[in-house]
Structures are given as structure tokens and as C-alpha cells.
Design an enzyme around this catalytic site. Structure first.
Site, PDB file in Angstrom:
ATOM      1  N   ARG A 177      54.139  14.973  24.010  1.00 51.99           N
ATOM      2  CA  ARG A 177      54.955  16.039  25.481  1.00 51.99           C
ATOM      3  C   ARG A 177      53.516  15.955  26.340  1.00 51.99           C
ATOM      4  NH1 ARG A 177      58.612  21.548  25.467  1.00 51.99           N
ATOM      5  NH2 ARG A 177      59.456  19.856  27.077  1.00 51.99           N
ATOM      6  N   PRO A 236      58.686  33.386  28.324  1.00 50.79           N
ATOM      7  CA  PRO A 236      59.409  32.986  29.652  1.00 50.79           C
ATOM      8  C   PRO A 236      59.983  31.794  29.321  1.00 50.79           C
ATOM      9  CG  PRO A 236      56.852  33.693  30.304  1.00 50.79           C
ATOM     10  CD  PRO A 236      57.090  33.403  28.535  1.00 50.79           C
ATOM     11  N   ASN A 237      61.501  32.174  29.670  1.00 50.20           N
ATOM     12  CA  ASN A 237      62.567  31.218  29.530  1.00 50.20           C
ATOM     13  C   ASN A 237      63.099  31.163  27.785  1.00 50.20           C
ATOM     14  OD1 ASN A 237      62.516  30.269  32.618  1.00 50.20           O
ATOM     15  ND2 ASN A 237      60.724  29.811  32.102  1.00 50.20           N
ATOM     16  N   ARG A 274      70.693  25.932  27.601  1.00 47.58           N
ATOM     17  CA  ARG A 274      69.890  24.898  28.153  1.00 47.58           C
ATOM     18  C   ARG A 274      69.312  24.156  27.746  1.00 47.58           C
ATOM     19  NH1 ARG A 274      73.073  27.572  31.353  1.00 47.58           N
ATOM     20  NH2 ARG A 274      72.897  28.457  33.171  1.00 47.58           N
ATOM     21  N   HIS A 315      55.955  26.478  18.075  1.00 48.32           N
ATOM     22  CA  HIS A 315      56.607  25.479  18.897  1.00 48.32           C
ATOM     23  C   HIS A 315      57.672  25.016  18.838  1.00 48.32           C
ATOM     24  CE1 HIS A 315      53.483  26.908  22.008  1.00 48.32           C
ATOM     25  NE2 HIS A 315      52.567  26.855  20.882  1.00 48.32           N
ATOM     26  N   ILE A 316      58.604  24.983  19.825  1.00 51.70           N
ATOM     27  CA  ILE A 316      59.932  24.569  18.976  1.00 51.70           C
ATOM     28  C   ILE A 316      59.442  23.199  18.820  1.00 51.70           C
ATOM     29  CG2 ILE A 316      61.930  24.056  19.684  1.00 51.70           C
ATOM     30  CD1 ILE A 316      62.317  26.825  20.460  1.00 51.70           C
ATOM     31  N   SER A 317      59.745  22.646  20.480  1.00 52.74           N
ATOM     32  CA  SER A 317      58.848  21.319  20.243  1.00 52.74           C
ATOM     33  C   SER A 317      57.406  20.858  20.470  1.00 52.74           C
ATOM     34  CB  SER A 317      59.278  20.772  21.713  1.00 52.74           C
ATOM     35  OG  SER A 317      58.760  21.860  22.497  1.00 52.74           O
ATOM     36  N   ALA A 354      55.199  28.692  27.666  1.00 52.74           N
ATOM     37  CA  ALA A 354      54.593  28.204  29.080  1.00 52.74           C
ATOM     38  C   ALA A 354      53.389  29.902  28.662  1.00 52.74           C
ATOM     39  CB  ALA A 354      55.257  28.538  30.351  1.00 52.74           C
ATOM     40  N   ASP A 381      43.413  37.024  23.899  1.00 50.05           N
ATOM     41  CA  ASP A 381      42.818  38.623  24.427  1.00 50.05           C
ATOM     42  C   ASP A 381      43.760  39.311  23.477  1.00 50.05           C
ATOM     43  OD1 ASP A 381      40.481  37.585  25.890  1.00 50.05           O
ATOM     44  OD2 ASP A 381      40.816  38.178  28.140  1.00 50.05           O
ATOM     45  N   HIS A 422      49.593  27.982  27.409  1.00 52.18           N
ATOM     46  CA  HIS A 422      49.077  27.001  28.329  1.00 52.18           C
ATOM     47  C   HIS A 422      48.246  27.446  28.980  1.00 52.18           C
ATOM     48  CE1 HIS A 422      51.509  24.404  26.149  1.00 52.18           C
ATOM     49  NE2 HIS A 422      52.881  25.201  26.771  1.00 52.18           N
ATOM     50  N   GLU A 481      51.526  30.755  15.540  1.00 48.49           N
ATOM     51  CA  GLU A 481      51.911  30.541  16.642  1.00 48.49           C
ATOM     52  C   GLU A 481      52.853  29.243  17.054  1.00 48.49           C
ATOM     53  OE1 GLU A 481      49.101  28.493  18.464  1.00 48.49           O
ATOM     54  OE2 GLU A 481      50.279  27.721  20.800  1.00 48.49           O
ATOM     55  N   TYR A 487      65.147  21.774  22.939  1.00 49.88           N
ATOM     56  CA  TYR A 487      65.207  22.987  22.324  1.00 49.88           C
ATOM     57  C   TYR A 487      66.421  23.591  21.252  1.00 49.88           C
ATOM     58  CZ  TYR A 487      61.344  23.105  25.902  1.00 49.88           C
ATOM     59  OH  TYR A 487      60.314  22.996  26.798  1.00 49.88           O
ATOM     60  N   ARG A 519      50.648  20.736  27.924  1.00 48.96           N
ATOM     61  CA  ARG A 519      51.519  20.948  27.163  1.00 48.96           C
ATOM     62  C   ARG A 519      50.169  21.073  25.543  1.00 48.96           C
ATOM     63  NH1 ARG A 519      56.213  23.073  28.725  1.00 48.96           N
ATOM     64  NH2 ARG A 519      56.694  21.710  29.863  1.00 48.96           N
ATOM     65  N   ASN A 539      55.272  33.030  20.156  1.00 50.51           N
ATOM     66  CA  ASN A 539      55.818  31.863  20.592  1.00 50.51           C
ATOM     67  C   ASN A 539      55.821  31.506  21.984  1.00 50.51           C
ATOM     68  OD1 ASN A 539      57.047  29.167  22.374  1.00 50.51           O
ATOM     69  ND2 ASN A 539      58.383  28.983  21.374  1.00 50.51           N
TER      70      ASN A 539
HETATM   71  O1  CA2 Z   1      57.942  23.956  22.128  1.00 47.69           O
HETATM   72  C1  CA2 Z   1      58.183  25.108  22.743  1.00 47.69           C
HETATM   73  O2  CA2 Z   1      58.292  26.025  21.725  1.00 47.69           O
HETATM   74  C2  CA2 Z   1      57.845  25.909  23.891  1.00 47.69           C
HETATM   75  O3  CA2 Z   1      56.808  26.873  23.538  1.00 47.69           O
HETATM   76  C3  CA2 Z   1      58.568  26.127  25.346  1.00 47.69           C
HETATM   77  C4  CA2 Z   1      57.974  26.565  26.225  1.00 47.69           C
HETATM   78  C5  CA2 Z   1      57.200  25.097  27.017  1.00 47.69           C
HETATM   79  O4  CA2 Z   1      56.228  25.208  28.666  1.00 47.69           O
HETATM   80  C6  CA2 Z   1      56.028  25.208  25.995  1.00 47.69           C
HETATM   81  O5  CA2 Z   1      55.436  24.284  26.785  1.00 47.69           O
HETATM   82  C7  CA2 Z   1      56.478  24.593  24.872  1.00 47.69           C
HETATM   83  C8  CA2 Z   1      59.417  26.628  26.839  1.00 47.69           C
HETATM   84  C9  CA2 Z   1      60.052  26.946  27.118  1.00 47.69           C
HETATM   85  C10 CA2 Z   1      61.768  27.382  27.978  1.00 47.69           C
HETATM   86  O6  CA2 Z   1      62.317  27.487  26.582  1.00 47.69           O
HETATM   87  C11 CA2 Z   1      63.883  26.592  27.170  1.00 47.69           C
HETATM   88  C12 CA2 Z   1      64.850  27.255  25.933  1.00 47.69           C
HETATM   89  C13 CA2 Z   1      65.688  26.822  25.996  1.00 47.69           C
HETATM   90  C14 CA2 Z   1      66.328  25.842  27.931  1.00 47.69           C
HETATM   91  C15 CA2 Z   1      65.409  26.058  28.352  1.00 47.69           C
HETATM   92  C16 CA2 Z   1      64.413  26.416  28.120  1.00 47.69           C
END
Ligand code: CA2
Length: 146
Positions: free
Chosen positions: A108, A11-12, A19, A101-103, A78, A88, A81, A99, A24, A112, A75
Site C-alpha cells: 500500500r 482507530p476506525n 465500510r 494488519h488485515i491488509s 493508523a 513505549d 505508523h 502485531e 478490509y 504504511r 492491530n
Molecule cells: O491493514 C490493517 O489492518 C491496518 O492496520 C488498518 C488501518 C490502517 O491505517 C493501517 O495502515 C493498516 C486502518 C483501519 C481502518 O479500519 C477500517 C475498517 C473498515 C472500514 C474502514 C476502516
């Protein structure tokens, strides 16, 4: 024989590069797909990048990967978590799972720090920015050719 790796995104992540660049970065999923495809094609491995905002769709793609892919880079965003369903599904996949994660999720918020997907992942990248996908792809190429 040609090899296929799924690069699944939760998601997202469709907003990547559009954004919150301070967290990110400015690169998009299209940039990620290009970088991973270049690494793959130099090694006889095809990369297929998919993104969904829906948990069930991610589960369905993992099931599809069981039929046609040799590895999964994921990736889960959310869903990392929250989703035992994604965990599963990954547990039914026999190939390597990485796996990404960008961040750096451990730097954080506390919510997370735990990822259900990490219970299955063979390797985890966090904090490498979008370059984490390319690093994961480099390693995956080695794993699926073994
Ligand atoms: O760091 C990551 O890659 C995360 O998987 C990104 C998730 C976050 O919930 C995880 O804790 C860590 C959020 C993805 C949202 O992606 C966006 C990218 C650009 C702008 C807004 C949201």
C-alpha cells in the site's frame, strides 16, 4: 492456570465489515472475537477483544494487560505508523506481542510501510485478511502455554 490474551484494536476498526469491504473484507470485530475465543477456549486460553479510537485508551489497556494478561495481539491501525506512545507502552509489557494488519501494508502507500509497533512485536501478520487474527491467536496459544 487459565491464561488471558488481549486483542487490541486501534482507530476506525469499529467499522470493520461495515465500510471499505474491498480492502478490509466483510467480517466484523465480533466475528474476529468469536474466532479467537473458539481457538482460545479449545486450549484453555481466554481472549478479550477491545477496540478504541483513542491512543491514550490503547496505552491504558496495555498497562492493564501488564497486570492480567499473558499475551497481546494488537492491530494498532493508523497508530502503527505514528505512535511512539503505543510502542513505549508495549515495551513495558513482558509477554509475547503479535502485531496484526488485515491488509498487506507493504503493498500500500509508502506511509504504511513503517510501523513503530514492529520494533517491539515478536511476530507480524499482514495481508491475511481478518484470518490474520485467528492465525495470530493459534500461535499465541502456543507462546502463552510455554
Ligand atoms: O491493514 C490493517 O489492518 C491496518 O492496520 C488498518 C488501518 C490502517 O491505517 C493501517 O495502515 C493498516 C486502518 C483501519 C481502518 O479500519 C477500517 C475498517 C473498515 C472500514 C474502514 C476502516
Amino acid at each position: 492456570m487459565s491464561r488471558l490474551v488481549y486483542i487490541l484494536n486501534g482507530p476506525n476498526l469499529n467499522l470493520l465489515g461495515k465500510r471499505q469491504p474491498e480492502i478490509y473484507g466483510r467480517e466484523t470485530l465480533e466475528d474476529v472475537e468469536r474466532a479467537c475465543s473458539e481457538i482460545g477456549s479449545a486450549n484453555g486460553v481466554q481472549a478479550r477483544l477491545l477496540q478504541s479510537n483513542h491512543e491514550g485508551q490503547i496505552v491504558d489497556w496495555i498497562h492493564q494487560a501488564r497486570e492480567e494478561a499473558q499475551g497481546i495481539i494488537i492491530n494498532p491501525a493508523a497508530l502503527s505508523h505514528t505512535s511512539i506512545a503505543v510502542l513505549d507502552a508495549l515495551n513495558t509489557f513482558e509477554g509475547p506481542v503479535i502485531e496484526v494488519h488485515i491488509s498487506q501494508i507493504h503493498k500500500r502507500e509508502a506511509f504504511r510501510h513503517h510501523s513503530y509497533v514492529s520494533h517491539r512485536a515478536d511476530a507480524v501478520m499482514a495481508g491475511f485478511g481478518v484470518n490474520g487474527y485467528a492465525l495470530a491467536m493459534q500461535h499465541m496459544v502456543r507462546l502463552v502455554k510455554e
